[in-house]
Design a protein around this motif. Structure first.
Motif, PDB file in Angstrom:
ATOM      1  N   ALA A   1       0.833  -1.208   0.000  1.00  0.00           N
ATOM      2  CA  ALA A   1       0.000   0.000   0.000  1.00  0.00           C
ATOM      3  C   ALA A   1       0.867   1.257   0.000  1.00  0.00           C
ATOM      4  CB  ALA A   1      -0.920  -0.004   1.215  1.00  0.00           C
ATOM      5  N   LEU A   2       1.882   1.285   0.876  1.00  0.00           N
ATOM      6  CA  LEU A   2       2.743   2.467   0.969  1.00  0.00           C
ATOM      7  C   LEU A   2       3.509   2.704  -0.332  1.00  0.00           C
ATOM      8  CD1 LEU A   2       4.199   2.204   4.593  1.00  0.00           C
ATOM      9  CD2 LEU A   2       2.276   3.564   3.790  1.00  0.00           C
ATOM     10  N   ASN A   3       4.006   1.614  -0.934  1.00  0.00           N
ATOM     11  CA  ASN A   3       4.735   1.750  -2.197  1.00  0.00           C
ATOM     12  C   ASN A   3       3.839   2.301  -3.296  1.00  0.00           C
ATOM     13  OD1 ASN A   3       7.129   0.820  -1.147  1.00  0.00           O
ATOM     14  ND2 ASN A   3       6.727  -1.325  -1.659  1.00  0.00           N
ATOM     15  N   ARG A   4       2.603   1.807  -3.348  1.00  0.00           N
ATOM     16  CA  ARG A   4       1.672   2.273  -4.381  1.00  0.00           C
ATOM     17  C   ARG A   4       1.352   3.753  -4.189  1.00  0.00           C
ATOM     18  NH1 ARG A   4      -4.802   1.118  -4.365  1.00  0.00           N
ATOM     19  NH2 ARG A   4      -5.314   2.978  -5.546  1.00  0.00           N
ATOM     20  N   PHE A   5       1.005   4.156  -2.958  1.00  0.00           N
ATOM     21  CA  PHE A   5       0.622   5.542  -2.711  1.00  0.00           C
ATOM     22  C   PHE A   5       1.793   6.496  -2.962  1.00  0.00           C
ATOM     23  CE2 PHE A   5      -2.593   3.697   0.511  1.00  0.00           C
ATOM     24  CZ  PHE A   5      -3.516   3.496  -0.509  1.00  0.00           C
TER      25      PHE A   5
END
Length: 754
Positions: free
Chosen positions: A480-484
């Motif tokens: 999630a953090l990588n995508r955002f």
């Protein structure tokens, strides 16, 4: 438009016109000059074919408008976009932003947007109005999502600035207008909500002139205001328009009402005067007292608007379905088509020489990836095509990485819906799947090596420690953090080296709250957050000398490096925050070690000695040093630099800088004493105080560290009637007592972690 579509349109033209394209021209549209040569067509036929092709493309592009809709939060941007889509036939039913039907506006496709009644992500769509293709991007109004406005304005040719007829020019209106100026975007202003109590469009027009420095004038006069708002008078055509039907879809044209004839005559003369100041052709007619026709005035307004010398002001009420169709007429009449806007690229083969892009679909492909989004079928990359044509199945080159990529799927976006297309040409905004790239990358067909200039990305001002509650969900949490982080350049993820915590940084409390909520909803990961961490900075206030010898002998080759020089603060307004100058004369230090010395100083500036935050606005000058024939190395000089800065840092009188926010508050005047007292407690400096009806508007500069939880405090102080917006202003030095408090807290945390 695909090959089959072009051929069929040419056949239709041939059946309707005596001067219709010949077979040679039809082939030239589909293939190229080489194909014509092989088919035995003459040079004259090919020349005519080329002229016809260019004329056909010009006519096609003249009918394209790329616009953005921007404004202060809650000015009615998304409501306006919803009406535009309804009147252009893209949707067949109107839904409200905070709709009771649970559907919500078309452009607010995220559940969070519909629940909160705000726009979080910019959304793209397209529609057709009177044979014109209009590509629209609806942008957020909240300052925390300012990057969405930045990247939309970077790729658009024109914009609509929505202003509230009651609230007027508000803090985010000024920010958005500044962004439009940065990207040189021609714009119209739309004064919305004329049906509301206290609506005063003339006050808002004067505010736009004084606060935004707009050279503007009204092109419409409202017929009635507030509950009596009935319609509009067009000052160019001198006609009155009334909007009838359940959704205002039936426009009735009539003469100007007699009771406002004097006002209309006065405002039309004012419009002509204001446009004459920036348009020579109209000025000549005006000064000679010649009669000015509607067409002459319309052409003058267009010239002045496209050249960004004039901002036409439209009026209406999107919620009450009045004035939207006439605003659309203004978009097609006065905002530029893609070929009327100057776009430039940097030629990487010619030392980044600036090259003007023609906007011609017949030219080499040049497209900019301006927004990334994780879709159901992988990464969705939004592209603005500046030149050339892109087709499904084509191979394109990412100039920033050098990778050759095939276009597997090409779509046009309608909010969260997509329509597959076979190809797209210059001037269009499309999206592609399956392309691995970063925001700001440039794509070409390989015949040129152009890159587009990147957009302005503001620095984050607030950080949170965040971690998943369940250890089993670590993989989803990281995903999630990588995508955002990839989607949003203002959302940063890092690791605190001392505590080992994951730190997320963003533009404000709401920005980070939204991402934590999206982690929970979209990835089913419950995350816990620590107290917000403010991004302090450190800097020095005076010059200090350094002379440091790094000498280490442990058997075998040792380490030897000596650096001498001084540090000093950079002057105000310096282009960079770190400067390194090598002033050594001779070869006291071999030149191959200088980059290692600079790297060492840069590394030392990543963490200051006061509270461990980055050091900025510092100039480091190297004046002397010494090396050893055997023991000197890059590592030795890098370590010498790090220790040298630490050695002289205290003597340079370092101070801590904190982010200061510009806060605009609006609340009923009865609560002024309580709210002002609270601002003083938070060490805020009031820079503006104004009265708007029964409300007080205060502009104040407050340290971000003192603003946590302010939304709750303001609600309790004003019985829920107060509202505020906050945006980053600058980093400035903290007071001596705050500095000591921060240093002691830092030392205590160091002691516990050690």
């Amino acid at each position: 438009m695909g090959r089959t579509s072009i051929l069929s349109s040419l056949r239709r033209a041939a059946s309707q016109r005596s001067d219709a394209p010949s077979p040679a021209i039809a082939i030239f549209f589909i293939d190229d000059a080489a194909c014509l040569g092989r088919r035995g067509y003459s040079t004259a036929s090919m020349a005519r074919a080329k002229e016809e092709k260019e004329a056909w493309w010009k006519e096609t592009l003249d009918k394209v408008r790329n616009i953005g809709i921007s404004a202060h939060i809650d000015s009615g941007k998304t409501t306006l976009t919803e009406r535009i889509l309804f009147y252009t036939g893209r949707i067949h039913e109107i839904h409200e932003v905070r709709g009771r039907d649970g559907v919500g506006a078309k452009m607010d496709s995220m559940d969070l947007e519909r629940e909160k009644g705000i726009t979080i992500q910019s959304a793209a769509t397209y529609c057709t109005w009177k044979d014109y293709q209009v590509n629209i991007i609806d942008t957020p109004g909240h300052v925390d999502f300012t990057i969405e406005v930045e990247r939309a304005l970077r790729v658009l040719d024109g914009a609509i600035l929505v202003l509230c007829s009651v609230g007027g020019v508000q803090s985010q209106s000024i920010t958005v207008d500044r962004q439009m100026r940065r990207y040189e975007v021609p714009r119209l202003a739309f004064i919305n909500k004329l049906d509301r109590m206290g609506a005063d469009p003339w006050k808002v027009l004067n505010q736009a002139r004084s606060k935004l420095r707009h050279h503007s004038a009204a092109v419409q006069v409202p017929i009635g205001l507030e509950e009596e708002f009935q319609g509009l008078v067009d000052l160019v055509e001198m006609k009155a328009y009334y909007f009838h039907g359940s959704n205002g879809e039936n426009i009735v044209t009539s003469d100007v009402p007699s009771d406002i004839e004097a006002l209309v005559a006065e405002k039309r003369r004012e419009l002509i005067e204001v446009v004459s100041e920036v348009d020579d052709q109209l000025a000549e007619s005006f000064l000679n007292d010649e009669s000015i026709s509607s067409d002459d005035l319309k052409m003058a307004i267009r010239r002045a608007t496209v050249s960004r010398k004039f901002v036409p002001v439209y009026m209406g009420s999107a919620f009450k379905n009045k004035g939207v169709q006439t605003l659309l007429d203004g978009v097609v009449n006065f905002l530029p088509c893609p070929t009327e806007v100057e776009n430039h690229a940097l030629d990487q083969d010619q030392s980044e020489v600036k090259v003007r892009l023609s906007g011609n679909p017949a030219g080499p492909l040049v497209a900019l990836a301006f927004k990334l989004e994780e879709g159901r079928f992988g990464q969705l990359t939004y592209l603005r095509i500046y030149e050339g044509i892109i087709k499904k199945g084509d191979f394109i080159i990412n100039i920033n990485t050098g990778k050759k990529i095939k276009v597997p799927r090409l779509v046009r976006m309608h909010s969260n819906e997509m329509e597959d297309i076979q190809e797209a040409h210059a001037g269009q905004i499309v999206a592609v799947f399956g392309i691995d790239c970063a925001s700001g990358d440039t794509f070409t067909d390989g015949s040129v090596r152009y890159t587009m200039t990147s957009m302005n990305v503001p620095e984050p001002v607030m950080s949170l420690a965040v971690s998943p509650i369940s250890k089993d969900s670590g993989a989803q949490f990281s995903k999630a953090l990588n995508r955002f982080q990839k989607e949003d350049p203002t959302f940063r993820v890092g690791l605190d080296p001392e505590s080992g915590q994951t730190i997320i940084s963003g533009m404000g409390e709401l920005h980070l709250d939204i991402y934590v909520e999206r982690i929970r909803r979209e990835y089913k990961v419950d995350a816990q957050t620590g107290r917000p961490r403010v991004n302090f900075r450190e800097t020095i206030t005076q010059r200090a000398e350094f002379d440091y010898l790094h000498k280490k002998q442990t058997g075998g080759q040792g380490q030897y490096g000596r650096v001498c020089g001084y540090v000093e603060p950079l002057s105000e307004g310096a282009a960079t925050k770190f400067e390194f100058d090598n002033m050594i004369i001779g070869q006291a230090i071999p030149s191959n070690f200088i980059p290692a010395i600079e790297k060492g100083f840069k590394e030392a500036c990543n963490s200051g000695s006061l509270i461990g935050h980055p050091v900025e606005n510092i100039r480091i000058v190297l004046t002397d040093g010494a090396s050893h024939a055997v023991d000197s190395s890059e590592l030795a000089f890098k370590l010498a630099s790090i220790y040298a800065l630490r050695q002289c840092y205290a003597a340079a009188k370092p101070v801590i800088l904190e982010p200061v926010m510009k806060v605009e508050l609006k609340f009923p005047t009865e609560f002024q004493g309580t709210v002002t007292g609270d601002i003083n407690k938070r060490k805020g400096i009031i820079v503006g105080n104004d009265q708007e009806g029964d409300d007080t508007v205060i502009v104040t500069n407050v340290p971000l560290n003192n603003m946590f939880g302010y939304s709750t405090s303001l609600r309790s102080m004003t019985q829920g009637k107060g509202e505020f917006t906050m945006e980053y202003l600058e980093h400035s030095a903290v007071s001596q007592d705050v500095q000591m408090q921060l240093i002691n807290t830092y030392k205590a945390s160091k002691g516990t972690t050690d």
